[in-house]
Design a protein around this motif. Structure first.
Motif, PDB file in Angstrom:
ATOM      1  N   GLN A   1     -14.379   1.460  -4.997  1.00  0.00           N
ATOM      2  CA  GLN A   1     -13.270   1.209  -5.921  1.00  0.00           C
ATOM      3  C   GLN A   1     -13.780   1.048  -7.351  1.00  0.00           C
ATOM      4  O   GLN A   1     -13.193   1.575  -8.298  1.00  0.00           O
TER       5      GLN A   1
ATOM      6  N   ARG B   1      -6.894  -1.342  -7.448  1.00  0.00           N
ATOM      7  CA  ARG B   1      -6.440   0.043  -7.297  1.00  0.00           C
ATOM      8  C   ARG B   1      -5.134   0.276  -8.054  1.00  0.00           C
ATOM      9  O   ARG B   1      -4.966   1.297  -8.733  1.00  0.00           O
TER      10      ARG B   1
ATOM     11  N   ILE C   1       2.708  -7.386  -3.853  1.00  0.00           N
ATOM     12  CA  ILE C   1       1.351  -7.968  -3.894  1.00  0.00           C
ATOM     13  C   ILE C   1       1.427  -9.442  -4.316  1.00  0.00           C
ATOM     14  O   ILE C   1       0.761 -10.306  -3.744  1.00  0.00           O
TER      15      ILE C   1
ATOM     16  N   MET D   1      -6.799  -4.025  -3.593  1.00  0.00           N
ATOM     17  CA  MET D   1      -5.556  -3.274  -3.809  1.00  0.00           C
ATOM     18  C   MET D   1      -5.035  -3.517  -5.227  1.00  0.00           C
ATOM     19  O   MET D   1      -4.543  -2.587  -5.876  1.00  0.00           O
ATOM     20  N   GLN D   2      -5.158  -4.770  -5.694  1.00  0.00           N
ATOM     21  CA  GLN D   2      -4.735  -5.065  -7.068  1.00  0.00           C
ATOM     22  C   GLN D   2      -5.532  -4.196  -8.047  1.00  0.00           C
ATOM     23  O   GLN D   2      -4.970  -3.612  -8.983  1.00  0.00           O
TER      24      GLN D   2
ATOM     25  N   ARG E   1       0.837  -1.213   0.000  1.00  0.00           N
ATOM     26  CA  ARG E   1       0.000   0.000   0.000  1.00  0.00           C
ATOM     27  C   ARG E   1       0.867   1.256   0.000  1.00  0.00           C
ATOM     28  O   ARG E   1       0.595   2.213  -0.738  1.00  0.00           O
TER      29      ARG E   1
ATOM     30  N   GLN F   1      -9.475  -8.040   0.197  1.00  0.00           N
ATOM     31  CA  GLN F   1      -8.740  -6.782   0.400  1.00  0.00           C
ATOM     32  C   GLN F   1      -7.551  -6.679  -0.554  1.00  0.00           C
ATOM     33  O   GLN F   1      -7.235  -5.613  -1.068  1.00  0.00           O
TER      34      GLN F   1
ATOM     35  N   SER G   1       5.325  -2.264  -5.887  1.00  0.00           N
ATOM     36  CA  SER G   1       4.073  -2.600  -5.203  1.00  0.00           C
ATOM     37  C   SER G   1       3.516  -3.907  -5.757  1.00  0.00           C
ATOM     38  O   SER G   1       3.099  -4.796  -5.004  1.00  0.00           O
TER      39      SER G   1
END
Lengths: 713, 73
Positions: free
Chosen positions: A583, A552, A481, A549-550, A466, A545, A477
């Motif tokens: 999102q 995003r 991930i 994030m992926q 993050r 979650q 990042s």
């Protein structure tokens, strides 16, 4: 010194109190004391901080500072002389609490039960530590107060006698919480015992508070009750509406516990109000909320402080007293604002080093607080512990066991060094999260990298990914991930294995007990367990979650279709996941699908009407559709929920500028830049506004200079 | 700064409960107690303990370890 606005101030803390539970009770006339405060004063949400762990939060409330400044980082800390770990102590707080500042200014202060509050601080009034109420022996055995529980020490014997042991309570105390008490086999179901403990603890704190209020002079008094949080962790799963996984029989037995806990607090509050008198300013706050509806998690993370998953991001604030507005709502308050709001009540300036702000909207019109560089530089006796004070770690054992029983911390390992290492890692992880919460990603990253290097835990990697994402280091990042995905899958498998082993152990114990009791063993129903195992095997592992994030990350690097793919996958598995539709809305915005974006943000708000991000997303959607009035309203809704949100202030400014309300637009951009000085767009727009309609070229020049310097560097 | 004359902590230790309608309040306390009495704070709990002891004594039962009034110990 400025004018003193309050004669006396009573600060009441209700850990985890939440408007979502309170409002229906107030509407039904079941919390009349709180309702009277609300009607005669101001009320609002109090945004919490991350991580939402109570000792950190209550210290932020008492200091107006984030944990990186106040130094309380979690539930436990290393004990002196290599004795493993102990609960966090007042000796670890690095800055003055509000009561220290008040004492320094000649005001008489008392503190009861604050967390952390042990050992009691040598203030000029009475200080009762948070270890005071815990019963650690059977009722017929001695139950001595731990050293350091009461200041001044001479009053120990009085407060000793004001404690209530859970075993002293009768069915009459528990029945309002559990009506069918007789149906419960208390040998097997220990919930009634834990309920009695929570009630006795709260009543003990209340006894100490009422004793002080009746017998002592005071200017400021702070009293903290932890029971609402404990009712929540123990019984919120039984609160209506019934959760699917809760058996009907259990639901029927325990469905009233949470509401009864709030009613009990209202009764206690009524007494505090009566003792405080009509001229006293009363401030009631909670450090975070507690999910009580469809947002309740099915389970909590199997990590230290996992039960905090049940906490919601908004606590409560109510203020009533002379010079306070009446029957008004206040918006955008955070728990950092409590101390900067208390100090001006006594005519004292607010520290510029405090992270919070005075809630000026709570005061009658035209109030402007005075400022001081820092209260830390002001010398004189303030009732803090001497810096080199060390505590005997045995004194903390009981409080530690209570934290273990609540599930906040794991039982420390036999190996003290390991326990110590774990404690240090946890505190570092929380410190990193504090930095993330403050958008100080550069400071969080090295801490997280170190934790991740030492031990591949998905939560460390998740926060690290993050940070890298926020710092626009997209490739790195993505690499993190990818590893987190593998680690999380492994953790998931291990958790399932652990759960199976625990279930097997329980089954064997039950069989053994049946045999011992001479009962005929019932046939064990294993078929549902087999079916569950099969389902678990068939269902591919997914961490929603992580997929968010992926999504995003893909959005940031312009892979909109891939982002959509990830998020739609999550939607299929967990359609009501908080944050998901927010999102999705962002992806639709990038794809210029305004109607779809609007639908997504509205869907996010139907799941969680308190999502500041969804309101802000809606504002952005309206701006793209040139609907500036709607946009301003949505941005204001967002700011009302979360004041420290630069993007929402920017959107508000943008709408107001388009609506030709240039002065207000400039104000919004200035607020935005105060929170996020590196944002360029609001600064550019300010240059245009100041040069043009606002005709203040000096201000335009100042902003232009910052822009030029940034470009040059 | 304070609204009463300056005192040291502990100077005003009460000798007994002093509600105006104390007798009435005391008479109504049930032996098993109630949440309302807990919410009264220390005055409530002390009065409840005293009442409980009196009723036990009247029945010739032995006393429980809790005290019924605040003392210096």
């Amino acid at each position: 010194m400025a004018e003193r606005l309050a004669k006396k101030v009573l600060l009441v803390g209700w850990d985890a109190a939440d408007w979502k539970v309170i409002n229906p009770l107030m509407d039904a006339g079941e919390m009349p004391a709180l309702e009277s405060l609300v009607n005669q004063g101001v009320m609002g949400n109090l945004a919490t901080l991350d991580p939402p762990l109570s000792p950190m939060m209550w210290t932020s409330i008492a200091t107006g500072m984030h944990a990186d400044k106040h130094g309380i980082l979690g539930f436990i800390e290393p004990a002196p002389k290599a004795q493993g770990v102990r609960p966090v102590m007042t000796t670890s707080r690095k800055v003055k609490a509000v009561w220290n500042i008040l004492m320094q200014n000649g005001l008489k202060t008392h503190v009861v039960g604050w967390w952390p509050g042990h050992p009691a601080e040598p203030v000029n009034g009475i200080y009762i530590s948070n270890h005071y109420q815990r019963a650690h022996s059977p009722i017929d055995k001695p139950w001595p107060l731990q050293p350091g529980t009461v200041h001044p020490k001479e009053m120990e014997s009085i407060f000793d006698q004001l404690r209530i042991h859970p075993a002293e309570l009768s069915g009459a105390h528990v029945q309002p919480f559990v009506q069918d008490l007789a149906k419960i086999d208390q040998e097997k179901d220990k919930r009634v015992e834990s309920l009695a403990r929570i009630i006795a603890d709260a009543a003990t704190i209340h006894n100490a508070a009422t004793y002080i209020m009746e017998t002592e002079t005071w200017d400021f008094m702070a009293v903290y009750y932890d029971a609402i949080d404990h009712f929540g962790h123990g019984f919120m799963n039984f609160h209506p509406p019934k959760m699917a996984h809760v058996p009907q029989e259990q639901f029927d037995l325990y469905k009233d516990v949470v509401n009864s806990g709030y009613r009990f607090h209202d009764l206690m509050l009524a007494r505090l109000i009566e003792l405080a008198g009509p001229d006293t300013t009363i401030v009631l706050v909670s450090d975070h909320g507690f999910h009580s509806d469809h947002l309740r998690p099915m389970g909590v993370s199997k990590v230290p402080a996992g039960p905090a998953d049940q906490h919601s991001p908004y606590g409560i604030i109510v203020m009533k007293g002379p010079n306070i507005q009446k029957d008004e709502r206040i918006y955008g308050a955070t728990l950092l604002d409590v101390t900067p709001t208390l100090l001006p009540l006594f005519g004292l300036p607010v520290g510029k080093d405090m992270d919070g702000h005075t809630l000026v909207q709570a005061f009658e019109e035209g109030f402007i607080p005075e400022m001081i560089d820092s209260w830390e530089d002001v010398e004189g006796e303030c009732g803090m512990h001497h810096k080199d004070l060390q505590e005997d770690p045995w004194a903390s054992q009981e409080a530690m066991e209570q934290l273990i029983a609540l599930g906040y911390i794991d039982k420390p390992d036999e190996n003290k060094q390991k326990a110590l290492d774990n404690a240090v890692n946890e505190s570092q992880f929380y410190l990193a999260r504090v930095y993330v919460n403050k958008s100080k990603f550069e400071e969080a990253l090295p801490i997280l990298q170190k934790l991740w290097e030492n031990e591949k835990q998905s939560r460390f990697g998740f926060q690290m990914a993050r940070c890298l994402l926020e710092m626009k280091r997209y490739k790195e990042s993505q690499a993190v991930i990818d590893v987190v995905r593998v680690v999380a899958k492994k953790e998931h498998k291990e958790n399932i294995k652990k759960q199976k082993e625990e279930a097997k152990k329980r089954l064997e114990e039950a069989k053994k007990k049946q045999k011992e009791e001479g009962k005929q063993a019932k046939e064990i129903q294993t078929e549902p367990i087999k079916q569950r195992d099969k389902k678990q095997k068939e269902r591919p592992f997914q961490s929603p979650q992580l997929e968010l994030m992926q999504g995003r990350l893909d959005l940031e690097i312009g892979k909109y279709m891939k982002a959509l793919e990830s998020l739609e996958k999550v939607e299929k598995a967990t359609p009501r996941l908080p944050g998901l539709h927010q999102q999705l809305g962002q992806v639709y915005l990038k794809m210029k699908l305004w109607n779809k974006a609007e639908d997504a943000f509205n869907k996010a708000l139907s799941i969680d009407p308190h999502s500041a991000h969804a309101h802000n997303g809606l504002a952005e959607t309206y701006i793209r559709q040139l609907r500036y009035v709607d946009g301003a309203e949505a941005a204001l809704n967002s700011i009302g929920l979360l004041y420290h949100y630069p993007r929402a202030h920017f959107n508000l400014g943008l709408c107001l500028a388009r609506l030709k309300r240039t002065e207000r637009a400039a104000e919004a951009f200035e607020v935005c830049l105060k929170m996020a000085p590196k944002m360029k767009r609001p600064r550019r727009l300010l240059v245009r506004l100041y040069k043009g309609p606002l005709k203040t070229p000096d201000k335009a020049e100042a902003h232009q200079k910052v822009l030029d310097e940034e470009t040059a560097s | 700064m304070t609204d009463k004359k300056e005192t040291k902590p502990g100077d005003n230790k009460p000798k007994q409960v002093h509600y105006q309608s104390y007798q009435e309040f005391y008479e109504e306390i049930p032996e098993e107690g109630s949440l309302g009495i807990l919410a009264m704070g220390f005055q409530g709990i002390l009065a409840w303990r005293r009442k409980r002891e009196e009723l036990k004594a009247a029945r010739g039962e032995t006393s429980t370890p809790e005290t019924t009034e605040v003392t210096d110990g």
